[in-house]
Design an enzyme around this catalytic site. Structure first.
Site, PDB file in Angstrom:
ATOM      1  N   SER A   5       0.819  -1.217   0.000  1.00  0.00           N
ATOM      2  CA  SER A   5       0.000   0.000   0.000  1.00  0.00           C
ATOM      3  C   SER A   5       0.853   1.267   0.000  1.00  0.00           C
ATOM      4  CB  SER A   5      -0.886  -0.005   1.232  1.00  0.00           C
ATOM      5  OG  SER A   5      -1.613   1.195   1.303  1.00  0.00           O
ATOM      6  N   LYS A  26      -3.705   2.321  -2.299  1.00  0.00           N
ATOM      7  CA  LYS A  26      -3.415   3.414  -1.374  1.00  0.00           C
ATOM      8  C   LYS A  26      -4.224   3.379  -0.091  1.00  0.00           C
ATOM      9  CE  LYS A  26      -3.010   7.227  -4.420  1.00  0.00           C
ATOM     10  NZ  LYS A  26      -2.185   7.511  -5.277  1.00  0.00           N
ATOM     11  N   GLY A  27      -3.643   3.882   0.979  1.00  0.00           N
ATOM     12  CA  GLY A  27      -4.361   4.001   2.239  1.00  0.00           C
ATOM     13  C   GLY A  27      -5.607   4.860   2.075  1.00  0.00           C
ATOM     14  N   CYS A  86       0.420   3.158  10.743  1.00  0.00           N
ATOM     15  CA  CYS A  86       1.090   4.232  10.030  1.00  0.00           C
ATOM     16  C   CYS A  86       1.724   5.201  11.019  1.00  0.00           C
ATOM     17  CB  CYS A  86       0.132   4.986   9.126  1.00  0.00           C
ATOM     18  SG  CYS A  86       1.018   6.228   8.184  1.00  0.00           S
ATOM     19  N   GLY A 102      12.414   0.100   2.220  1.00  0.00           N
ATOM     20  CA  GLY A 102      13.488  -0.290   1.309  1.00  0.00           C
ATOM     21  C   GLY A 102      14.416  -1.303   1.950  1.00  0.00           C
ATOM     22  N   THR A 144       8.686  -0.282  -1.992  1.00  0.00           N
ATOM     23  CA  THR A 144       9.674   0.670  -2.500  1.00  0.00           C
ATOM     24  C   THR A 144      10.391   0.181  -3.760  1.00  0.00           C
ATOM     25  OG1 THR A 144       9.923   1.416  -0.228  1.00  0.00           O
ATOM     26  CG2 THR A 144      11.668   2.024  -1.743  1.00  0.00           C
TER      27      THR A 144
END
Ligand code: FAD
Ligand code: FMN
Ligand code: FES
Lengths: 303, 258
Positions: free
Chosen positions: A21, A45-46, A130, A217, A266
């Site tokens: 996401s 997406k969130g 988040c 990443g 990423t």
């Protein structure tokens, strides 16, 4: 060709490769580069109940083998998603999964209930982790009680596959994992980003607009792998592993550690075709090791 | 417009100046359609501190030779590594990305292209596109000193060129917005790319003179395709992605205090 299909709590996937996401838009952004139907699932997406503008720019800074972001859940809200985005993505023949965020259990539950009505969305992924949103998921994801309360509220409103995404910014990820499973999670995904920071030494100011951001990443991969391994041993529900996966070898590490599927985030920024390459690479590994099915390597670490 | 991931082959690299490199690259197949103001995301190999791709504007497309040009200023490890490429090397690029400068429908429009520093890069392809559309562009290019003014001969083939340098070593001394051409001639439209303070000064001039003005922004990017929302500019419509809805913006959309 080995059998790459996996089943995550009733959701059938043609292969264990999903997108993370916030890194793959609604999938459409990558449709020029790959056939979206070649991947097992796309986590969009969130999405929140109400529209969110997100945090001010700058929202991103590159770091050693990774990046920090503080996008802050910019999105147009669940109504916009249902009316404008869903019609564009509903016919993509893969699992389109919505990542749901909120600032209180009621908002999460209401957002989830809206998405429950969308026929072609087989699952949601609950972002209780988040680290960017001042009043957001942070409070839920860091304590077993907070995590339990939000998952419980959503479980009552949402009837399909409920994936709960865990934060790594906690003392014991296993304790949180157990409590969200108790609250009714069908599957877990981990990890979300690790909270970090970067400073501009000339200006003597944090680089990101809200000072801190989430690290993603390859820099986070060893941490993510360790957490997936611990959680997969501790719970009975399927675990989806992510964090720093750049290639098939990385993905296979997560599968061996006990993940039933993996997500790529990423890495899409570096190679927009990485997802299909990872699916192919998993197949090549299985053939090389004489495995007929990917299930043979899930959690198959030698003692 | 369809985007591609391409392994381009370097045909030549030149150093017009110690801080700049001009890369020319080709491909086995005809290069995709590209618009002026669009950019590419270049993959940098062999630089441990460079993780993400680097956004670089399309400097020029030479259709006859099937070449795309990138004019790159060396500012950090990533751009320095790109400058080490040799003819025959491969460079992985994602392109074309972003929107484009407006090419006016009306051929009589008087268009001024203002470039500062390496921001002159997209102006060459924009100038060529305007000429192909039957519009004669005027260029106003600024730099620190004469040696920082790049590709001037190529600009001169396309239209009238006016120069400023901060040290007075070429053209008029000062900044682009101080050039006498701005008071001597009338323009209907300005397209500009360069350092933000320069673009803001140009935007202010344009607004005060009632001239349509487009600027090209250089917000830091991660995905380059509108997926991550890292590159946003705050506009009258809220946060919009510079990589997808930009990099070119009409100044009337921006919240710049000018
Ligand atoms: C749409 C777009 C088009 C661009 N076109 C060109 C072009 O045609 N030619 C060209 O030379 N450059 C262009 N740039 C800028 C270029 O992308 C950066 O200079 C480059 O990414 C720096 O990489 P680096 O690894 O060398 O430097 P880094 O090590 O990443 O940074 C070195 C220094 O450069 C600064 N820097 C980093 N990124 C940017 C940026 N995006 N803008 C301004 N300063 C930056 C940093 O603050 C730092 O001080 C463009 C940028 C964008 C967003
Ligand atoms: C730019 C960006 C935006 C993100 N947005 C979200 C989000 O909205 N919801 C969420 O649960 N995770 C979000 N994440 C976290 C990723 O989904 C993923 O958990 C994390 O990046 C680790 O995986 P990776 O290393 O493969 O990227 C975001 C990550 C990035 C880099
Ligand atoms: S760089 Fe990802 S949205 Fe612009």
């Amino acid at each position: 060709m080995a059998d790459l299909s996996v089943n995550i709590a009733g959701m059938q996937m043609k292969n264990p490769v999903m997108t993370a996401s916030g890194t793959f838009g609604y999938g459409l952004e990558y449709a020029d580069f790959i056939n979206l139907e070649d991947i097992g699932g796309i986590i969009v997406k969130g999405t929140t109940l109400k529209p969110r503008e997100g945090n001010p720019y700058p929202r991103m800074v590159e770091t050693a083998s990774g990046m920090l972001n503080c996008v802050g859940l910019q999105n147009k809200g669940v109504d916009y998603f249902c009316e404008n985005i869903y019609p564009q993505i509903k016919d993509i023949q893969t699992n389109m999964i919505v990542n749901v965020s909120g600032s209180c259990p009621e908002d999460y539950a209401e957002c989830a209930a809206r998405i429950n009505e969308l026929e072609r969305i087989p699952a949601i992924e609950l972002n209780i982790s988040c680290p960017n949103v001042k009043q957001g998921g942070m409070a839920f994801g860091v304590t077993p009680e907070g995590a339990y309360s939000v998952v419980k509220a959503v479980r009552e409103a949402y009837k399909k596959t409920l994936i709960v995404k865990l934060s790594p910014n906690v003392t014991s990820v296993v304790d949180i994992a157990r409590s969200v499973v108790d609250a009714g999670a069908d599957a877990l995904s981990l990890i979300n980003t690790l909270m970090g920071m970067a400073i501009d030494i000339e200006k003597r100011r944090p680089i990101l607009s809200i000072a801190t951001g989430g690290l993603s990443g390859p820099a986070v991969k060893p941490v993510a792998l360790r957490m997936v391994w611990q959680v997969a041993k501790a719970v009975q529900v399927p675990v989806i592993g992510l964090g720093g996966i750049m290639n098939a070898d990385d993905a296979i590490e997560f599968l061996l550690a006990g993940a039933s599927a993996i997500q790529i985030g990423t890495a899409n920024f570096i190679d927009p075709t990485v997802t299909v390459k990872v699916a192919q690479g998993i197949n090549d590994y299985l053939e090389r090791h004489g495995c007929k099915s990917v299930s043979e390597i899930i959690g198959a670490l030698e003692d | 417009m369809k985007k591609y991931v391409l392994d381009l082959k370097v045909t030549s690299t030149t150093r017009p100046h110690e801080r700049y490199v001009l890369l020319k690259l080709t491909h086995e197949n005809p290069l995709p359609e590209m618009l002026p103001g669009q950019f590419a995301e270049l993959k940098v190999d062999g630089s441990p501190s460079t993780f993400l791709r680097r956004p670089i504007s399309i400097n020029y497309i030479d259709r006859e030779r099937n070449e795309v040009w990138f004019l790159i200023q060396m500012v950090g490890d990533g751009t320095r590594k790109l400058a080490e490429l040799k003819p025959g090397d491969r460079l992985n690029v994602v392109m074309p990305l972003g929107n484009s400068f407006t090419v006016p429908e009306v051929k009589s429009e008087r268009v001024l292209l203002v470039g500062g520093g390496v921001g002159t890069a997209p102006m060459l392809y924009l100038g060529k596109t305007l000429v192909d559309a039957g519009i004669k562009p005027t260029f106003l290019l600024g730099a620190r000193s004469a040696k920082d003014l790049l590709e001037i001969d190529l600009f001169q083939e396309l239209g009238d060129v006016y120069l400023t340098t901060e040290d007075g070593s070429a053209g008029e001394q000062g900044f682009v917005t101080q050039h006498s051409i701005l008071t001597q001639q009338k323009f209907d439209r300005i397209a500009t790319c360069g350092p933000k303070p320069m673009m803001m000064a140009v935007a202010k001039f344009a607004r005060n003179s009632g001239i349509t003005c487009e600027v090209s922004l250089e917000n830091t990017m991660a995905c380059g395709v509108g997926a991550c929302l890292c590159c946003v500019e705050n506009t009258k419509e809220g946060h919009v992605c510079v990589c997808k809805e930009g990099p070119v913006f009409n100044i009337d959309r921006l919240l710049w205090q000018i």
